[in-house]
Design an enzyme around this catalytic site. Structure first.
Site, PDB file in Angstrom:
ATOM      1  N   CYS A  19       0.809  -1.107  -0.087  1.00 13.62           N
ATOM      2  CA  CYS A  19      -0.061  -0.102  -0.121  1.00 13.62           C
ATOM      3  C   CYS A  19       0.993   1.477   0.076  1.00 13.62           C
ATOM      4  O   CYS A  19       1.991   1.316   0.137  1.00 13.62           O
ATOM      5  CB  CYS A  19      -1.122  -0.037   1.165  1.00 13.62           C
ATOM      6  SG  CYS A  19      -0.103   0.232   2.520  1.00 13.62           S
ATOM      7  N   CYS A  22       3.542   1.742   2.775  1.00 17.62           N
ATOM      8  CA  CYS A  22       4.616   1.100   2.481  1.00 17.62           C
ATOM      9  C   CYS A  22       5.805   2.068   1.769  1.00 17.62           C
ATOM     10  O   CYS A  22       6.845   2.162   2.319  1.00 17.62           O
ATOM     11  CB  CYS A  22       4.314  -0.301   1.850  1.00 17.62           C
ATOM     12  SG  CYS A  22       3.106  -1.493   2.768  1.00 17.62           S
ATOM     13  N   ASP A 455       8.933  29.182 -32.605  1.00 17.95           N
ATOM     14  CA  ASP A 455      10.031  29.342 -33.223  1.00 17.95           C
ATOM     15  C   ASP A 455       9.743  28.986 -34.808  1.00 17.95           C
ATOM     16  O   ASP A 455       9.149  27.933 -35.148  1.00 17.95           O
ATOM     17  CB  ASP A 455      11.196  28.556 -32.969  1.00 17.95           C
ATOM     18  CG  ASP A 455      12.576  28.673 -33.936  1.00 17.95           C
ATOM     19  OD1 ASP A 455      13.186  29.770 -34.012  1.00 17.95           O
ATOM     20  OD2 ASP A 455      12.809  27.726 -34.571  1.00 17.95           O
TER      21      ASP A 455
END
Length: 765
Positions: A19, A22, A455
């Site tokens: 989970c 952890c 550009d």
């Protein structure tokens, strides 16, 4: 510099995490080491760690193992993973495939555990919930069926709980294990020492906490049903995570496995890993191009759709660059390798995608902090619920039921999955479309952008000269003009000459061979074509060679008007004469890319104001801007001044995105709030950009911003659900409004919802 610590980076595979809390624990422990900066991703089960000279990889692994989890060091075939922190990373295909196999085995084991648990739990739930199904001693059958589910089916939860408790930690598994064992233990007491074991015992079901005689209440359906629901949720979550990472695995598997290398004039088939820069290799129709290189022999159409999302094959000829993992659809090619291994575009793409999937958005960091303290808080709430109900009602059964419901319904998993699953799917889908997102912070930048600076050269335009217009003099056929001029220019290497020759060849297919070709430096070319003495070049060249003609009347009016119009639009005018007379005019220009105008419309639709930026003169810039419908033009800007333009726009209160492809764009890309680098450009531009567009199509820029915004919206939606679920569910359970089994189903659904919501990004178009 003296005293500077060299930072290295390593990626570790973390095992045993179940989970988000952890992941938070592992990350916290690693970050406590001196000079270590770690990010642990629960969804990808990986830790990306930067560390200094005083720490080794063995130290990192030992720290993870002391925390109660496993860590795996990089394989010897993967040196690029342990590298300077600013070095490009390569992704090792074998390592990825092994990881995928491990996940498949884990998924198969989880499927088996789920199947057995469901088969055993369904009769228990039905018998416990439907009184008409109950017969004498039914409860003992339920115990027989429920015991394997609680002991064997829920064993992963119990094992993780024991491991974490040995290290003084509590996780989601702690809540599940405590809840199911408490329900099962209470049932055992009631069956063996209370009144629930009698032959005529009957049991009802309520969605809320029911007040009953404690010695006759059993919770086998809660213990077995919750275990089955949670296993189902974990299985769906694991399968969804597998799908979420499928795009990266597919990207890595695109590459060729072997290649036909030319050695002493013979073709020798070798593993692609043995290719070296400079090797020449053969690619036949239907085969994948083994690595990035340059075509030295042959012509073919190359399908790059799996790598760039571009559906139309591209024709290549000697001198053209090709990318590894693309497919030769026609013709035999001989290619000289220019990049191999981790330097190829495929490897760099995979590394960028994997790096993005390992990152965390700022909103996710808040969720991680909540997850780290969530489980202890829930344990306190469950204890408080038990004590509060006992004091208020004195009903031990109802008190116990409410406390178990609190333990079971709390779910930090959804919080931990909210960002990484959306990132995995979003970045993976982007890679399939030729869009590389560098990290979650990029997603947050796209939301604020209101101005996009484009550009001109190589971004809005093709960046190479092309034949724009052919204007024959009165009485001259356009075909003759193109044939004679194109044939002569075909022998020249000048960019303008190549543009004219290619334009003529595209329209006429065949061109004659010139005779007596001569290059007149700085002015043009001369020669004989089909018996005609031909001149192609500047007006000055024609004046020198045909002085009598110009003295008599100058250029024909039609040609003079065409010349003036071309020069006013910023195009280069080239005159053509033969047999002593001006015969026509050819105009050459850097042409606008197909799709640039549509791209500008899409950017406007996203609420962005386009700005054209170029070093060309204003006439050229205005002509291009008019063609693609851009109102704001900034022309005649030196390369080093592009950064100043971006900063000036930001100083006006705008949030600026910059799209470019050249070395001279790299600084501006880095200075902008969001940098989009065209992948057809330079490595410097790609490194500086936040988003890399693998194709040279400006329309992908709009798609990239849309995908980034959609991914960010998905992350926020996931987090809203995850937070909202827990804020609403825990108080309901504490108030006795949820039966433990319903709580288990809701908890499983919360994680599945978050992952499923993220998977919707796979359908992004």
């Amino acid at each position: 510099m003296t005293g500077t610590t060299t930072q290295a980076r390593v990626e570790l595979a973390i095992g045993g995490m179940t989970c988000a809390s952890c992941a938070a624990r592992v990350e916290k422990k690693l970050n406590r080491l001196p000079g270590v900066s770690a990010t642990v991703n629960f969804a990808t089960e990986k830790a990306r760690v930067e560390y200094g000279d005083g720490v080794s990889v063995d130290d990192l692994i030992a720290t993870v193992e002391k925390t109660g989890y496993t860590a795996q060091r990089p394989t010897p075939a993967e040196p690029a993973r342990t590298a300077p922190a600013n070095a490009p990373e390569a992704v090792d295909r074998a390592d990825t495939e092994n990881g995928a196999d491990d996940h498949d085995r884990e998924l198969a084991g989880l499927r088996q555990r789920l199947t057995v648990s469901v088969v055993l739990a369904v009769p228990v739930v039905l018998l416990s919930m439907v009184p008409s199904f109950q017969f004498d001693n039914w409860q003992w059958l339920c115990l027989t069926l429920a015991a394997p589910v609680v002991v064997w089916g829920a064993f992963p939860f119990h094992r993780a709980t024991w491991t974490n408790l040995r290290h003084g930690a509590a996780t989601m598994d702690t809540l599940v294990s405590l809840g199911t064992l408490a329900a099962f233990g209470w049932s055992l007491w009631a069956l063996f020492f209370g009144d629930a074991g009698g032959p005529g015992m009957r049991h009802g079901f309520d969605l809320t906490v029911a007040r009953t005689e404690g010695s006759s209440a059993i919770y086998l359906e809660a213990a077995a049903g919750v275990t089955a629901f949670l296993l189902l949720g974990r299985y769906l979550e694991a399968r969804s995570k597998r799908k979420a990472g499928a795009a990266l695995r597919a990207l890595l598997e695109l590459g060729a496995k072997d290649v036909a290398v030319l050695r002493d004039g013979r073709e020798v088939r070798v593993p692609v890993e043995q290719l070296a820069v400079g090797d020449r290799f053969v690619v036949r129709p239907g085969e994948k191009i083994a690595t990035d290189g340059t075509v030295v022999e042959g012509r073919a159409a190359v399908d790059a759709s799996m790598l760039t999302g571009e559906s139309v094959p591209v024709d290549v000829a000697p001198g053209d660059d090709v990318t590894g993992a693309t497919v030769n659809t026609s013709g035999r090619l001989v290619i000289e390798a220019s990049r191999v291994g981790g330097d190829t575009q495929l490897a760099r793409m995979a590394a960028l995608v994997e790096a993005a999937q390992s990152g965390k958005a700022s909103v996710q960091r808040l969720a991680d902090r909540v997850s780290a303290v969530f489980v202890p808080v829930v344990l306190v709430i469950a204890a408080g619920t038990l004590a509060g109900w006992l004091l208020a009602t004195g009903d031990a059964t109802a008190s116990f039921t409410a406390a178990v419901a609190v333990l079971i319904i709390a779910c930090p998993c959804a919080l931990g999955l909210a960002t990484p699953t959306a990132l995995m799917v979003g970045t993976g889908r982007g890679a399939q479309l030729g869009i590389l997102i560098k990290g979650p912070e990029v997603l947050e930048s796209t939301r604020r952008i209101d101005t996009v600076v484009l550009d001109k050269t190589g971004t809005v335009t093709t960046g190479r000269m092309s034949l724009y217009e052919a204007v024959p003099a009165p009485g001259v056929a356009e075909e003759d003009l193109l044939r004679l001029a194109g044939a002569l220019e075909h022998s020249s290497e000048h960019p303008i000459a190549r543009a004219i020759a290619e334009g003529a060849r595209e329209r006429l297919r065949e061109l004659p061979e010139p005779e007596n070709f001569e290059n007149v430096a700085g002015l043009g070319v001369r020669g004989v074509v089909d018996g005609h003495s031909v001149l192609v070049g500047r007006e000055r060249l024609l004046r020198q060679e045909t002085e009598e003609t110009f003295t008599a009347g100058g250029l024909p009016e039609a040609l003079a008007a065409a010349r003036d119009a071309a020069e006013a639009a910023g195009r280069t005018a080239v005159l053509v004469a033969w047999d002593g007379q001006p015969r026509g005019l050819l105009s050459v220009a850097d042409t606008v890319k197909e799709g640039s105008a549509e791209a500008v419309r899409r950017l406007r639709a996203l609420g962005l104001s386009p700005v054209l930026l170029t070093g060309d003169n204003k006439a050229v810039a205005d002509a291009v801007a008019a063609e693609v419908d851009i109102d704001e033009v900034i022309a005649e800007v030196l390369p080093e001044d592009k950064v100043a333009v971006v900063e000036r726009l930001r100083g006006e209160g705008r949030s600026v995105a910059m799209v470019g492809d050249g070395v001279n764009d790299a600084a501006a890309l880095a200075a902008a709030d969001l940098g989009l680098a065209m992948g057809t450009g330079t490595d410097a531009a790609m490194e500086a950009g936040d988003l890399t567009l693998v194709r040279g199509d400006l329309r992908v820029a709009a798609d990239a911003i849309r995908l980034a915004r959609r991914t960010l919206a998905t992350i926020k939606g996931n987090l809203f659900w995850a937070f909202g679920y827990n804020v609403a569910a825990v108080p309901l359970a504490a108030a006795g409004l949820l039966n433990p089994m319903i709580a288990g189903a809701a908890m499983a659904f919360s994680s599945v919802f978050v992952v499923s919501n993220s998977l919707r990004l796979r359908r992004f178009r």
